[in-house]
Design an enzyme around this catalytic site. Structure first.
Site, PDB file in Angstrom:
ATOM      1  N   HIS A  15      13.753  27.265  14.003  1.00  0.00           N
ATOM      2  CA  HIS A  15      14.265  25.907  14.228  1.00  0.00           C
ATOM      3  C   HIS A  15      13.924  25.000  13.045  1.00  0.00           C
ATOM      4  CE1 HIS A  15      13.601  27.189  18.561  1.00  0.00           C
ATOM      5  NE2 HIS A  15      14.850  26.778  18.611  1.00  0.00           N
ATOM      6  N   GLN A  39      27.653  32.049  19.530  1.00  0.00           N
ATOM      7  CA  GLN A  39      27.551  30.625  19.881  1.00  0.00           C
ATOM      8  C   GLN A  39      28.063  29.750  18.731  1.00  0.00           C
ATOM      9  OE1 GLN A  39      24.159  28.502  21.955  1.00  0.00           O
ATOM     10  NE2 GLN A  39      23.540  28.123  19.840  1.00  0.00           N
ATOM     11  N   HIS A  46      10.057  27.015  16.738  1.00  0.00           N
ATOM     12  CA  HIS A  46       9.383  27.963  15.859  1.00  0.00           C
ATOM     13  C   HIS A  46       9.967  27.784  14.457  1.00  0.00           C
ATOM     14  CE1 HIS A  46      13.080  30.200  16.290  1.00  0.00           C
ATOM     15  NE2 HIS A  46      12.908  30.263  17.608  1.00  0.00           N
ATOM     16  N   SER A  79      12.567  31.829  20.724  1.00  0.00           N
ATOM     17  CA  SER A  79      11.582  31.331  21.692  1.00  0.00           C
ATOM     18  C   SER A  79      11.250  32.423  22.703  1.00  0.00           C
ATOM     19  CB  SER A  79      12.134  30.111  22.418  1.00  0.00           C
ATOM     20  OG  SER A  79      12.390  29.090  21.481  1.00  0.00           O
ATOM     21  N   GLY A 103      22.115  27.980  14.230  1.00  0.00           N
ATOM     22  CA  GLY A 103      21.626  29.201  13.586  1.00  0.00           C
ATOM     23  C   GLY A 103      22.597  30.364  13.763  1.00  0.00           C
ATOM     24  N   GLN A 144      23.662  26.453  31.137  1.00  0.00           N
ATOM     25  CA  GLN A 144      23.919  27.695  30.399  1.00  0.00           C
ATOM     26  C   GLN A 144      23.063  28.860  30.890  1.00  0.00           C
ATOM     27  OE1 GLN A 144      22.738  25.610  26.653  1.00  0.00           O
ATOM     28  NE2 GLN A 144      21.898  27.588  26.032  1.00  0.00           N
TER      29      GLN A 144
HETATM   30  O1  PAF Z   1      20.962  27.508  20.809  1.00  0.00           O
HETATM   31  C1  PAF Z   1      20.412  26.743  21.627  1.00  0.00           C
HETATM   32  O2  PAF Z   1      19.205  26.478  21.566  1.00  0.00           O
HETATM   33  C2  PAF Z   1      21.234  26.142  22.750  1.00  0.00           C
HETATM   34  O3  PAF Z   1      22.225  27.027  23.177  1.00  0.00           O
HETATM   35  C3  PAF Z   1      21.839  24.776  22.398  1.00  0.00           C
HETATM   36  C4  PAF Z   1      22.820  24.883  21.234  1.00  0.00           C
HETATM   37  C5  PAF Z   1      20.728  23.795  22.019  1.00  0.00           C
HETATM   38  C6  PAF Z   1      22.595  24.202  23.594  1.00  0.00           C
HETATM   39  O4  PAF Z   1      21.756  24.054  24.704  1.00  0.00           O
END
Ligand code: PAF
Length: 280
Positions: free
Chosen positions: A33, A155, A30, A188, A149, A62
């Protein structure tokens, strides 16, 4: 723009050139990104015109078994069309067998003092899965810089910690959170919301704004502010996991005089879990 599905082909494509700027994603792209890709492109231009690489991989590691791995949207063709428009040079889109040809026994365990808080409390193992795939992607792409982001604030901090503690020669760049006109952070997972939930969803951002405003105005009873925010969300049908005022430096609960701060929240609306944050 080339779309490459294997590690071997990616290594070959990148072997001769300078180290790229990298945007890792799970696809279903989107505007949020695409803003990260534009930031990567600007950084790549300022670094002498190095290539921009994006990855698209929905990383099973994850997701907990009860989470949305199976229903996470996979939209590779549309994603590639968007990336091409943003003049991304190369897309790495491996399948699961390519990324995890054998059970991934070697994992990256980020420090519990950071990764065990907030998201880590409600999604145990999440940051281990993120760090493991991000390190693996870094090893394959060998970028000089990568963009993450701020929407996924914790994260970003966990990845920065991994990069620092493992002495990876990669600059981690932070992208601002991209928002819809009504303030909802782009994600998303917004696509899971029903029309009624979509209309309600901006309340999360408004709640954080009100809390940030109160802190800026001098209120320092963070517990009371958090409780009021959680109650407000509950009254409108949300199931909050947390609303938390934290120190930006380490995401620990602040003392009254601590600064700078950030307020972070995660809450479920129907079956959709949304997260957001605001730097104060
Ligand atoms: O933020 C994300 O989309 C995911 O956690 C990443 C960093 C691509 C790892 O799978």
């Amino acid at each position: 723009m080339r779309v490459i599905h294997t590690v071997a082909a990616l290594r070959e494509a990148l072997a001769a050139g300078p180290r790229p700027v990298f945007v890792p994603t799970m696809g279903n792209l989107h505007e949020g990104h695409l803003a990260l890709v534009r930031q990567a492109r600007a950084h790549a231009a300022a670094s002498g015109g190095v290539p921009v690489v994006a990855s698209i991989f929905v990383n099973r590691l994850q997701f907990a078994p009860h989470e949305d791995f199976d229903r996470y949207p996979r939209t590779l063709a549309a994603d590639c069309a968007l990336l091409e428009r943003e003049r991304c040079d190369l897309v790495f889109a491996p399948d699961e067998r390519e990324m995890y040809p054998e059970p991934q026994g070697v994992v990256v365990q980020p420090p519990a003092a950071l990764a065990g808080l907030l998201e880590g409390q409600f999604r145990p193992g999440f940051f281990t899965g993120v760090c493991t795939v991000v390190l693996k992607l870094f090893n394959v792409v060998q970028p000089q810089a990568a963009v993450f982001g701020k929407k996924d604030y914790q994260q970003l901090m966990v990845v920065r910690t991994m990069v620092r503690q493992l002495a990876l020669p990669i600059d981690i760049l932070a992208g601002e959170t991209s928002r819809e006109a009504d303030g909802l952070a782009r994600s998303s997972r917004n696509g899971y919301l029903s029309p009624a939930e979509r209309a309600e969803a901006p309340r999360l951002h408004r709640t954080l704004q009100a809390l940030a405003q109160a802190v800026r105005g001098g209120q320092r009873d963070f517990d009371a502010l958090e409780r009021a925010a959680i109650d407000g969300l509950r009254r409108h049908g949300w199931a909050p996991d947390y609303v938390a005022v934290r120190r930006r430096a380490d995401l620990q609960p602040p003392a009254a005089a601590d600064e700078p701060l950030v307020v972070l929240a995660a809450a479920r609306l129907g079956t959709t879990r949304l997260i957001d944050n605001l730097e104060i």
